[in-house]
Design an enzyme around this catalytic site. Structure first.
Site, PDB file in Angstrom:
ATOM      1  N   HIS A 286       0.474   0.760 -13.272  1.00  0.00           N
ATOM      2  CA  HIS A 286       1.154  -0.474 -13.685  1.00  0.00           C
ATOM      3  C   HIS A 286       2.648  -0.164 -13.797  1.00  0.00           C
ATOM      4  CE1 HIS A 286       1.594  -4.406 -15.513  1.00  0.00           C
ATOM      5  NE2 HIS A 286       2.406  -3.840 -16.391  1.00  0.00           N
TER       6      HIS A 286
ATOM      7  N   LEU B  10      -9.842  -8.541 -13.311  1.00  0.00           N
ATOM      8  CA  LEU B  10     -11.234  -8.137 -13.070  1.00  0.00           C
ATOM      9  C   LEU B  10     -12.147  -8.602 -14.199  1.00  0.00           C
ATOM     10  CD1 LEU B  10     -10.228  -4.538 -11.997  1.00  0.00           C
ATOM     11  CD2 LEU B  10     -10.968  -6.376 -10.467  1.00  0.00           C
TER      12      LEU B  10
ATOM     13  N   ASN C  28      -5.693   2.694 -12.776  1.00  0.00           N
ATOM     14  CA  ASN C  28      -4.711   1.731 -12.255  1.00  0.00           C
ATOM     15  C   ASN C  28      -3.313   2.277 -12.488  1.00  0.00           C
ATOM     16  OD1 ASN C  28      -3.694  -0.838 -11.317  1.00  0.00           O
ATOM     17  ND2 ASN C  28      -3.256  -1.364 -13.453  1.00  0.00           N
TER      18      ASN C  28
ATOM     19  N   GLU D 286      -9.715  -5.232 -21.055  1.00  0.00           N
ATOM     20  CA  GLU D 286      -8.476  -5.955 -21.368  1.00  0.00           C
ATOM     21  C   GLU D 286      -7.373  -5.548 -20.395  1.00  0.00           C
ATOM     22  OE1 GLU D 286      -5.603  -7.051 -25.158  1.00  0.00           O
ATOM     23  OE2 GLU D 286      -7.158  -5.545 -25.402  1.00  0.00           O
TER      24      GLU D 286
ATOM     25  N   GLY E 171       0.781  -1.237   0.000  1.00  0.00           N
ATOM     26  CA  GLY E 171       0.000   0.000   0.000  1.00  0.00           C
ATOM     27  C   GLY E 171       0.809   1.282   0.000  1.00  0.00           C
TER      28      GLY E 171
HETATM   29  C1  GAR Z   1       3.380  -1.094  -7.425  1.00  0.00           C
HETATM   30  O1  GAR Z   1       4.656  -1.144  -7.991  1.00  0.00           O
HETATM   31  C2  GAR Z   1       2.309  -1.102  -8.513  1.00  0.00           C
HETATM   32  O2  GAR Z   1       2.688  -0.402  -9.654  1.00  0.00           O
HETATM   33  C3  GAR Z   1       2.205  -2.581  -8.796  1.00  0.00           C
HETATM   34  O3  GAR Z   1       2.301  -3.207  -7.550  1.00  0.00           O
HETATM   35  C4  GAR Z   1       3.072  -2.388  -6.674  1.00  0.00           C
HETATM   36  C5  GAR Z   1       2.244  -2.137  -5.438  1.00  0.00           C
HETATM   37  O4  GAR Z   1       2.993  -1.493  -4.456  1.00  0.00           O
HETATM   38  N1  GAR Z   1       0.988  -2.888  -9.460  1.00  0.00           N
HETATM   39  C6  GAR Z   1       0.859  -3.876 -10.330  1.00  0.00           C
HETATM   40  O5  GAR Z   1       1.753  -4.637 -10.610  1.00  0.00           O
HETATM   41  C7  GAR Z   1      -0.535  -4.007 -10.954  1.00  0.00           C
HETATM   42  N2  GAR Z   1      -0.484  -4.839 -12.087  1.00  0.00           N
HETATM   43  P1  GAR Z   1       2.259  -0.775  -3.251  1.00  0.00           P
HETATM   44  O6  GAR Z   1       1.268  -1.798  -2.670  1.00  0.00           O
HETATM   45  O7  GAR Z   1       3.358  -0.478  -2.278  1.00  0.00           O
HETATM   46  O8  GAR Z   1       1.576   0.438  -3.786  1.00  0.00           O
END
Ligand code: GAR
Length: 200
Positions: A115, A99, A113, A149, A18
């Site tokens: 990524h 989702l 989101n 997608e 988080g």
């Molecule tokens: C982050 O790097 C985010 O970009 C990635 O997970 C991490 C979460 O870190 N998200 C994905 O890979 C989504 N496909 P956080 O919980 O410390 O924010």
């Protein structure tokens, strides 16, 4: 002007640490966004980020994905929980779920989101590993509108970092994450101020 902008409800979905959620909460407060973080919702009861949310008096909820027999059932339960908070914007911040189309369509134009790659490169998991294996000289992160997608919605913003010769997955992830913490709040700030439209 602030008093002309209606207060927006933001619901943040997390699955773990988080840290992006923390950055968003901090920016919302320090920059006095016309928005409230209405809730932080996790699909895992042990998500570390829930502790931070509770400490900051943000309502939290858990919809435990492992307790649902199908993706459709989980998404339906999650939708009920999210809608309870009347969200204007749903922010996926390390929410590690694929989702269903029905769920995505329900939040069409109000779910975003982050990524950890320069989309369209390296969708899915292990993006830092994918970047190192591909030998790219630049990597980064993307904030995008969520469409059915996976990792394919319209791009709202990107940050770029160099890939250094001695980088490992961990060092590269760290360098990207620092920039994610700047990019994500910046995009959300623009959305809540009406400076960035999510209509396609
Ligand atoms: C982050 O790097 C985010 O970009 C990635 O997970 C991490 C979460 O870190 N998200 C994905 O890979 C989504 N496909 P956080 O919980 O410390 O924010």
């Amino acid at each position: 002007m602030l008093y002309n902008t209606p207060m927006k409800n933001i619901v943040i979905l997390i699955s773990g640490r988080g840290s992006n959620m923390e950055a968003i909460v901090a920016a919302a407060k320090s920059q006095q966004w016309p928005a409230r973080i209405a809730a932080v919702i996790s699909n895992r009861a042990d998500a570390e980020g829930l502790v931070f949310a509770l400490q900051h008096d943000i309502p939290v909820a858990v919809v435990a994905s492992k307790q649902y027999a199908s993706r459709e059932q989980f998404d339906a339960a999650l939708q009920v929980q999210i809608d309870h908070f009347s969200p204007d914007l749903i922010v996926l911040a390390g929410f590690m779920r694929i989702l269903t189309s029905a769920f995505v369509q329900h939040y069409s134009g109000r779910m975003i989101n982050i990524h950890p790659s320069l989309l369209p490169n390296f969708t899915g998991l292990h993006t830092h590993r994918q970047a190192l294996q591909a030998g790219v000289s630049e990597h980064g992160a993307t904030v995008h509108l969520v469409t059915p997608e996976l990792d394919h919605g319209p791009v709202l913003g990107q940050i770029r970092v160099p890939v250094l010769p001695l980088d490992t997955e961990e060092t590269l992830a760290e360098r990207v994450l620092v920039q994610e913490h700047l990019l994500y709040p910046q995009i959300i700030r623009q959305i809540v101020h009406g400076e960035l439209s999510l209509s396609q």
